[in-house]
Motif scaffolding. Structure first.
Motif, PDB file in Angstrom:
ATOM      1  N   MET A   1       7.372  19.976  12.589  1.00  0.00           N
ATOM      2  CA  MET A   1       6.805  20.231  11.274  1.00  0.00           C
ATOM      3  C   MET A   1       7.609  21.317  10.548  1.00  0.00           C
ATOM      4  SD  MET A   1       2.886  20.955  10.395  1.00  0.00           S
ATOM      5  CE  MET A   1       2.544  22.497   9.619  1.00  0.00           C
ATOM      6  N   ILE A   2       7.835  21.094   9.288  1.00  0.00           N
ATOM      7  CA  ILE A   2       8.621  22.057   8.501  1.00  0.00           C
ATOM      8  C   ILE A   2       7.773  22.560   7.329  1.00  0.00           C
ATOM      9  CG2 ILE A   2      10.683  22.378   7.064  1.00  0.00           C
ATOM     10  CD1 ILE A   2      12.011  20.138   8.694  1.00  0.00           C
ATOM     11  N   PHE A  26       5.916  29.015  15.079  1.00  0.00           N
ATOM     12  CA  PHE A  26       7.142  28.338  14.628  1.00  0.00           C
ATOM     13  C   PHE A  26       8.298  29.331  14.505  1.00  0.00           C
ATOM     14  CE2 PHE A  26       5.100  24.626  12.016  1.00  0.00           C
ATOM     15  CZ  PHE A  26       4.521  24.156  13.180  1.00  0.00           C
ATOM     16  N   ASN A  27       9.517  28.785  14.402  1.00  0.00           N
ATOM     17  CA  ASN A  27      10.686  29.614  14.104  1.00  0.00           C
ATOM     18  C   ASN A  27      10.676  29.957  12.614  1.00  0.00           C
ATOM     19  OD1 ASN A  27      11.845  29.193  16.769  1.00  0.00           O
ATOM     20  ND2 ASN A  27      12.137  27.077  16.087  1.00  0.00           N
ATOM     21  N   HIS A  28      11.266  31.093  12.284  1.00  0.00           N
ATOM     22  CA  HIS A  28      11.302  31.494  10.865  1.00  0.00           C
ATOM     23  C   HIS A  28      12.726  31.813  10.433  1.00  0.00           C
ATOM     24  CE1 HIS A  28      10.874  34.944   7.815  1.00  0.00           C
ATOM     25  NE2 HIS A  28      10.871  33.796   7.170  1.00  0.00           N
ATOM     26  N   ARG A  93      19.664  23.338   7.873  1.00  0.00           N
ATOM     27  CA  ARG A  93      18.997  22.089   8.269  1.00  0.00           C
ATOM     28  C   ARG A  93      18.848  21.995   9.776  1.00  0.00           C
ATOM     29  NH1 ARG A  93      21.726  18.168   3.757  1.00  0.00           N
ATOM     30  NH2 ARG A  93      20.177  18.645   2.141  1.00  0.00           N
ATOM     31  N   ARG A  94      19.875  22.460  10.490  1.00  0.00           N
ATOM     32  CA  ARG A  94      19.791  22.439  11.959  1.00  0.00           C
ATOM     33  C   ARG A  94      18.650  23.353  12.416  1.00  0.00           C
ATOM     34  NH1 ARG A  94      25.374  22.452  12.108  1.00  0.00           N
ATOM     35  NH2 ARG A  94      25.395  24.692  12.433  1.00  0.00           N
ATOM     36  N   PHE A  95      18.567  24.504  11.775  1.00  0.00           N
ATOM     37  CA  PHE A  95      17.494  25.449  12.130  1.00  0.00           C
ATOM     38  C   PHE A  95      16.129  24.787  11.913  1.00  0.00           C
ATOM     39  CE2 PHE A  95      14.382  28.704  11.607  1.00  0.00           C
ATOM     40  CZ  PHE A  95      14.773  29.727  12.462  1.00  0.00           C
ATOM     41  N   ALA A  96      15.966  24.103  10.787  1.00  0.00           N
ATOM     42  CA  ALA A  96      14.681  23.494  10.428  1.00  0.00           C
ATOM     43  C   ALA A  96      14.240  22.450  11.449  1.00  0.00           C
ATOM     44  CB  ALA A  96      14.784  22.873   9.042  1.00  0.00           C
ATOM     45  N   GLN A  97      15.201  21.800  12.083  1.00  0.00           N
ATOM     46  CA  GLN A  97      14.863  20.722  13.031  1.00  0.00           C
ATOM     47  C   GLN A  97      14.498  21.233  14.418  1.00  0.00           C
ATOM     48  OE1 GLN A  97      14.346  17.724  12.152  1.00  0.00           O
ATOM     49  NE2 GLN A  97      15.100  17.995  10.057  1.00  0.00           N
ATOM     50  N   PRO A 100       9.448  24.226  18.047  1.00  0.00           N
ATOM     51  CA  PRO A 100       8.374  23.275  17.750  1.00  0.00           C
ATOM     52  C   PRO A 100       8.139  23.059  16.249  1.00  0.00           C
ATOM     53  CG  PRO A 100       7.448  25.449  18.178  1.00  0.00           C
ATOM     54  CD  PRO A 100       8.935  25.588  18.320  1.00  0.00           C
ATOM     55  N   GLY A 101       8.815  23.778  15.401  1.00  0.00           N
ATOM     56  CA  GLY A 101       8.611  23.664  13.965  1.00  0.00           C
ATOM     57  C   GLY A 101       9.221  24.883  13.308  1.00  0.00           C
ATOM     58  N   ALA A 102       9.332  24.851  11.988  1.00  0.00           N
ATOM     59  CA  ALA A 102       9.999  25.971  11.330  1.00  0.00           C
ATOM     60  C   ALA A 102       9.384  26.275   9.972  1.00  0.00           C
ATOM     61  CB  ALA A 102      11.481  25.665  11.161  1.00  0.00           C
TER      62      ALA A 102
END
Ligand code: C5P
Length: 204
Positions: A1-2, A26-28, A93-97, A100-102
């Motif tokens: 999920m983004i 999620f990652n930020h 874009r790589r980070f966003a993918q 578990p989500g970003a």
């Protein structure tokens, strides 16, 4: 999920993005920091901004001067160069993918970087409120800041970010607007969380 969070400077999107990411696990990614790193390295090394953007290293994001006003100005200047934006697109874009989500915050996340993001927020506030917040932050850090100058800088940066030809700052057609002019950080977080929950329920 983004989750894509866009909006102008000092609207509160960074604080909100960080808090939402923590809450959701999620990652930020603060994408403004990437443009700041390019702007500062370009000024410090004299290398052209496109070369700097293409060779940007994760360590460049830890430069101590990236949060200052001069870095913000430099960022918004290099951010208007199409090749700079292109060079930074893949990384974002790589980070966003990444699972578990970003949560990504910036100016063009919902429109260009992640047009298919599950949730898009556009966080804004009046120019005067944002300038006042930024001025208070600077004073709290012990910096000398003139309120009118901070207001003018912010007006200039908004204009540059919204008027550039590539990926101008704009709400995506499907973004939900949060105006934080009269909201504190807790209230903005509560508003964002309500939107996220609503979207998650309708998707499920
Ligand atoms: O959000 P922050 O103030 O750190 O951003 C600094 C500058 O970087 C912005 O004024 C804008 O010009 C640029 N930026 C951008 N696209 C993004 C994030 C930041 O053009 N996604």
């Amino acid at each position: 999920m983004i989750v894509a969070i866009d909006g102008p400077a000092a609207a509160g999107k960074g604080t909100l993005a960080k808090r939402l990411a923590e809450h959701l696990g999620f990652n930020h990614l603060d994408t403004g920091l990437i443009y700041r790193a390019v702007g500062v390295k370009h000024l410090e090394t004299g290398l052209d901004a496109i070369t700097v953007a293409r060779a940007l290293q994760p360590a460049d994001l830890s430069h101590p001067g990236l949060r200052g006003e001069a870095a913000g100005r430099a960022a918004s200047e290099v951010a208007a160069i199409p090749e700079v934006r292109q060079a930074l697109l893949d990384f974002q874009r790589r980070f966003a993918q990444r699972p578990p989500g970003a949560v990504l915050d910036g100016r063009d996340i919902g429109t260009v970087v992640c047009p298919d993001a599950d949730i898009k927020l556009f966080v804004t506030a009046s120019l005067e409120k944002r300038a006042e917040r930024r001025w208070k932050e600077l004073i709290a850090k012990g910096e000398t800041a003139i309120a009118e100058r901070v207001l003018q800088d912010m007006r200039d940066r908004d204009a540059r970010d919204a008027a550039r030809d590539v990926a101008p700052m704009a709400p995506a057609a499907d973004a939900v607007l949060i105006d934080t002019s009269e909201l504190d950080a807790d209230a903005a977080f509560a508003a964002a969380l309500a939107i996220v929950h609503r979207k998650m329920t309708t998707k499920a």
